[in-house]
Design a protein around this motif. Structure first.
Motif, short mmCIF file in Angstrom:
data_model
loop_
_atom_site.label_atom_id
_atom_site.label_comp_id
_atom_site.label_asym_id
_atom_site.label_seq_id
_atom_site.Cartn_x
_atom_site.Cartn_y
_atom_site.Cartn_z
N HIS A 170 0.86 -1.19 0.00
CA HIS A 170 0.00 0.00 0.00
C HIS A 170 0.90 1.24 0.00
N SER A 226 -3.53 -17.02 -6.35
CA SER A 226 -4.06 -16.02 -7.27
C SER A 226 -3.29 -14.72 -7.15
N ALA A 228 -4.20 -11.90 -8.43
CA ALA A 228 -5.19 -10.85 -8.15
C ALA A 228 -5.43 -10.74 -6.65
N SER A 229 -5.48 -11.87 -5.95
CA SER A 229 -5.67 -11.85 -4.49
C SER A 229 -4.45 -11.26 -3.79
N LYS A 231 -2.36 -9.03 -4.98
CA LYS A 231 -2.37 -7.57 -5.17
C LYS A 231 -3.45 -6.90 -4.33
N HIS A 232 -4.59 -7.56 -4.22
CA HIS A 232 -5.69 -6.97 -3.42
C HIS A 232 -5.29 -6.83 -1.95
N LEU A 233 -4.73 -7.90 -1.38
CA LEU A 233 -4.34 -7.83 0.03
C LEU A 233 -3.25 -6.79 0.26
N ALA A 235 -2.72 -4.10 -1.59
CA ALA A 235 -3.32 -2.78 -1.78
C ALA A 235 -4.17 -2.36 -0.58
N GLU A 236 -4.68 -3.36 0.16
CA GLU A 236 -5.49 -3.07 1.36
C GLU A 236 -4.63 -2.90 2.60
N ASP A 251 -1.81 -0.91 -11.64
CA ASP A 251 -2.04 -0.62 -10.21
C ASP A 251 -1.17 0.54 -9.74
N ARG A 256 -2.95 2.47 -6.59
CA ARG A 256 -3.37 1.45 -5.63
C ARG A 256 -2.18 0.79 -4.93
N LEU A 257 -1.06 0.73 -5.63
CA LEU A 257 0.12 0.06 -5.09
C LEU A 257 1.36 0.92 -5.25
#
Length: 306
Positions: A170, A226, A228-229, A231-233, A235-236, A251, A256-257
Motif C-alpha cells: 500500500h 491467485s 489478483a488476491s 495484489k488486493h491484500l 493494496a489493502e 495498479d 493502488r500500489l
C-alpha cells in the motif's frame, strides 16, 4: 486420423484414471468407458486393471499401450506433414502457461499470432510454472511459457527475456518510502507470498536464502495461488508481496500500489519450453519462434515504460 479407441485407451493408461482422461479428451466418462469396452472386445482380452483408486495395465494392456504410443505419434506426424504442404498454418496448438504470463503477456502474444495465422486454434492450460513444466516434459503440451529456468532432461528451453520482480505494498505502508529494499529490511513485515511451485515463490525463497534468511523467519501472513488476491491484500495494507513488474503497471499508475526494487535486483526469466526429442510440426516451431521473439520485444517495451 488414428483410431479413437486407441486415443482414449492411451489417455486412460497415461493418466491412470477414467475421469482425468475424460477431462483431457473433453469427453464424458461414460463415453470413455464405452471406447475402452469396444477396444477390449476387439482384442478379446482385458487391457486395464481397475482398483485401489487407480487404473493399471494388464500384460496385454502394456503391449497395446506401447504400440498406441507409436501409432498416435506417427498419426500426429502424418497430419502435420500433410498440412505443411499448404502455405497457411492451421490446427490446434496446446499451450501451457504460468498464471502471470497468462494474465499479462499471453493476450498480446496470442493476438499477434492469431492475426498472422487465423486458422490456428490455441488451447491454453493455465497453472503454475512447475505444473506447466511437468506437463511439457510428459508431452501433454506442445509448448510451455514459464517463469523458471528448467533443468528437466525431457524439456528443451529457450530463454526469451526477463522481468524485474518488485516489492509491492500500500502507498502508505512503511516500506513504500524506501528507494530499494534488502532482504534484511523486509524481515518483520507481514509477507503475502505465492503458492509452492509458483515461480515467484521459488525466486523469493532464493532471494532470502542468499541473504542467510530462511523463509521460516519471514512473517508470512498468506500463501495465495491467485495474483489478483495477492495484489488486493497488498493494496489493502495487509502486508507486502513480491510481484512481476508487468503485472502491476496499471495498479501503480492508478495509485493502488507502491513498487520498490529489491537490492540486489531480482528478475524472473521468461522461458519458452518444448518437449525434447518429440516430433515438432511447423506450427509448433513457428509459435515457439514467435513467442521467443515477442517476449523479448515486450520486455524491452516494458523496460522503457518504467
Amino acid at each position: 486420423m488414428a483410431d479413437r479407441r486407441l486415443q482414449v485407451f492411451h489417455a486412460v493408461a497415461k493418466h491412470g484414471s477414467f475421469t482425468r482422461a475424460a477431462e483431457h479428451l473433453f469427453m464424458t466418462q461414460p463415453a470413455v468407458t464405452f471406447q475402452i469396452k469396444q477396444l477390449e472386445e476387439h482384442f478379446n482380452t482385458r487391457l486395464l486393471d481397475r482398483g485401489h483408486g487407480r487404473v493399471g495395465l494388464t500384460p496385454a494392456g502394456e503391449i497395446v499401450f506401447a504400440y498406441a504410443e507409436r501409432i498416435l505419434g506417427l498419426s500426429d506426424e502424418l497430419e502435420a506433414r500433410v498440412s505443411e504442404l499448404t502455405d497457411e498454418l492451421s490446427g490446434y496448438l496446446n499451450i501451457g502457461t504460468s498464471t502471470t504470463i497468462a494474465a499479462y503477456w499471453l493476450p498480446h502474444l496470442l493476438e499477434g499470432f492469431k492475426r498472422r495465422y487465423p486458422r490456428v486454434i490455441p488451447r491454453v492450460v493455465v497453472g503454475n510454472s512447475q505444473l506447466t513444466e511437468d506437463r511439457v516434459a510428459a508431452r501433454d503440451l506442445d509448448v510451455g511459457l514459464i517463469e523458471i529456468v528448467t533443468d528437466q532432461p525431457g524439456v528443451e528451453r529457450r530463454s526469451a527475456a526477463r522481468d524485474e520482480l518488485l516489492v509491492i505494498c500500500h502507498p502508505g505502508h512503511p516500506l513504500a518510502r524506501a528507494k530499494k529494499l534488502t532482504a534484511q529490511e523486509l524481515v518483520g513485515h507481514a509477507f503475502i507470498t505465492r503458492d509452492p511451485g509458483n515461480a515467484i515463490h521459488v525466486l523469493a525463497e532464493q532471494f532470502f536464502q542468499a541473504a542467510g534468511i530462511g523463509i521460516e523467519e519471514m512473517s508470512v501472513c498468506a500463501e495465495l495461488g491467485s495474483l489478483a488476491s495477492v495484489k488486493h491484500l497488498a493494496a489493502e495494507g495487509l502486508g507486502f508481496a513480491i510481484a512481476s513488474s508487468a503485472a502491476i503497471q496499471r495498479d501503480i499508475r492508478e495509485g493502488r500500489l507502491a513498487a520498490i526494487p529489491l537490492d540486489p535486483p531480482l528478475y524472473t526469466p521468461l522461458e519458452v519450453i518444448l518437449p525434447r526429442d518429440k516430433f515438432r510440426s511447423r506450427l509448433i516451431t513457428t509459435f515457439a519462434d514467435y513467442a521467443t521473439a515477442e517476449f523479448a520485444h515486450m520486455a524491452t517495451a516494458l523496460l522503457k515504460a518504467l
